[in-house]
Write an enzyme that holds these catalytic residues in place. Structure first.
Site, PDB file in Angstrom:
ATOM      1  N   THR A  48       0.818  -1.214   0.000  1.00 45.65           N
ATOM      2  CA  THR A  48       0.000   0.000   0.000  1.00 45.65           C
ATOM      3  C   THR A  48       0.852   1.265   0.000  1.00 45.65           C
ATOM      4  O   THR A  48       0.316   2.372   0.092  1.00 45.65           O
ATOM      5  CB  THR A  48      -0.940   0.022   1.225  1.00 45.65           C
ATOM      6  OG1 THR A  48      -0.151  -0.057   2.420  1.00 45.65           O
ATOM      7  CG2 THR A  48      -1.907  -1.154   1.178  1.00 45.65           C
ATOM      8  N   TYR A  85      19.301   1.047   9.366  1.00 47.87           N
ATOM      9  CA  TYR A  85      18.549   0.661   8.171  1.00 47.87           C
ATOM     10  C   TYR A  85      19.469  -0.004   7.154  1.00 47.87           C
ATOM     11  O   TYR A  85      19.123  -1.037   6.565  1.00 47.87           O
ATOM     12  CB  TYR A  85      17.899   1.907   7.571  1.00 47.87           C
ATOM     13  CG  TYR A  85      17.128   1.683   6.298  1.00 47.87           C
ATOM     14  CD1 TYR A  85      15.808   1.241   6.331  1.00 47.87           C
ATOM     15  CD2 TYR A  85      17.706   1.938   5.054  1.00 47.87           C
ATOM     16  CE1 TYR A  85      15.085   1.049   5.162  1.00 47.87           C
ATOM     17  CE2 TYR A  85      16.991   1.753   3.887  1.00 47.87           C
ATOM     18  CZ  TYR A  85      15.685   1.308   3.938  1.00 47.87           C
ATOM     19  OH  TYR A  85      14.985   1.117   2.778  1.00 47.87           O
ATOM     20  N   PRO A 122      17.080   0.342  -5.951  1.00 43.92           N
ATOM     21  CA  PRO A 122      16.675   1.556  -6.661  1.00 43.92           C
ATOM     22  C   PRO A 122      17.395   2.777  -6.110  1.00 43.92           C
ATOM     23  O   PRO A 122      17.830   2.791  -4.953  1.00 43.92           O
ATOM     24  CB  PRO A 122      15.172   1.640  -6.375  1.00 43.92           C
ATOM     25  CG  PRO A 122      15.008   0.959  -5.066  1.00 43.92           C
ATOM     26  CD  PRO A 122      16.086  -0.092  -4.965  1.00 43.92           C
ATOM     27  N   ILE A 161      13.330   7.217  -4.864  1.00 45.67           N
ATOM     28  CA  ILE A 161      12.051   6.987  -5.539  1.00 45.67           C
ATOM     29  C   ILE A 161      11.068   8.110  -5.197  1.00 45.67           C
ATOM     30  O   ILE A 161      11.018   8.572  -4.060  1.00 45.67           O
ATOM     31  CB  ILE A 161      11.436   5.643  -5.083  1.00 45.67           C
ATOM     32  CG1 ILE A 161      12.483   4.528  -5.105  1.00 45.67           C
ATOM     33  CG2 ILE A 161      10.235   5.276  -5.945  1.00 45.67           C
ATOM     34  CD1 ILE A 161      12.088   3.319  -4.241  1.00 45.67           C
TER      35      ILE A 161
END
Length: 302
Positions: free
Chosen positions: A10, A136, A163, A166
């Site tokens: 989501t 992280y 990536p 984003i």
């Protein structure tokens, strides 16, 4: 029939995947986009229950505890512990339930702080990450370690994508986000000089679907725009201001940390496999994102 479970389904990338799949859904694929309401993935039993219910054959693993620079700086322990739990629960449950392929999402921030540029897939573990987000970063690096371990022991085709930054529709627009903005004075956190590559979420979604279907290596792959498309944070602010038709003042708050000055990534591996992939122009993607934000202001994630 291929059943694809998307964890973190989501969020920004999950919503982009859903949009792309709606337009190009093959008849032999069924997709389920799981959000935090479906399961607490830091809990093993809840993770197992989600997989038992949905019975995925393939997984795109996006779920993570995430935050901007300042949230990371203040909460490295939480980012480490929660992401270690999420990743271990998802990968082990996928293995136990016989999932054919798992594609996990990493980040260019996991690369060593002291390195040469451009960074590439071989350099992930070459040294400590930037101290601002080490919790992280180390948790995400361990996904790559686990992927190799599952491959070595069980022959599992678990892989990862890396990536660059984003953005796009359904982004999280909290003040702690990586590129904050305000009403009358547009304040840019830091000097505005750091360089970043930005990938539009819909482009990334297309590339991740390609990885799921066609990329058959356990080794990670960087999904990034070309090096020539790198921009400064100040240029990002200018593009956002232009898209909003903002006539106020852009101010750099140099009391705020810049984070890493650059983390330029090479997409040579991607280009060798998909030489003709056309990324959306940066300003066009910013305009589309801003239009979505305006149209969905009342229920955008703020």
């Amino acid at each position: 029939m291929k059943k694809v479970l998307v964890t973190g389904g989501t969020g920004l990338v999950g919503k982009a995947l859903e949009a792309v799949i709606k337009n190009h859904a093959p008849t032999d694929e069924e997709w389920y986009f799981a959000g935090s309401k479906d399961a607490d993935l830091t809990n093993l039993a809840a993770t197992q229950a989600l997989f038992a219910r949905e019975k995925p054959t393939h997984v795109i693993h996006l779920a993570a505890m995430v935050g901007g620079l300042f949230h990371n700086m203040n909460n490295n322990l939480d980012f480490l512990r929660n992401n270690l739990l999420i990743n271990d629960n998802v990968l082990q449950t996928a293995h136990e339930q016989g999932c054919i392929k798992v594609v996990s999402c990493l980040s260019t921030c996991i690369f060593p702080d002291k390195t040469i540029y451009p960074i590439d897939e071989t350099m992930v573990h070459n040294g400590p990450p930037h101290p601002s987000n080490y919790g992280y970063s180390y948790a995400k690096r361990l996904i790559d370690v686990q992927n190799h371990a599952y491959h070595d022991k069980y022959g599992r085709q678990y892989t990862s994508v890396i990536p660059c930054n984003i953005f796009g529709p359904h982004d999280n627009y909290k003040p702690e986000s990586d590129v904050p903005e305000s009403e009358k004075v547009f304040t840019v956190f830091g000097s505005g000089k750091p360089l970043r590559q930005f990938v539009y979420s819909l482009d990334l979604a297309e590339l991740m679907i390609w990885v799921l279907r066609s990329y058959d290596s356990v080794e990670p792959i960087i999904l990034s725009v070309d090096e020539a498309q790198e921009v400064t944070i100040y240029e990002v602010a200018q593009a956002i201001a232009k898209a909003f038709d903002f006539k106020g003042k852009l101010v750099c708050d140099t009391s705020k940390a810049d984070g890493q000055y650059k983390k330029t990534a090479s997409n040579a591996k991607l280009r060798s496999l998909l030489p003709d992939f056309a990324f959306t122009e940066f300003e066009t993607a910013i305009e589309t994102s801003v239009r979505w934000y305006k149209d969905n202001y009342d229920h955008a994630r703020k």
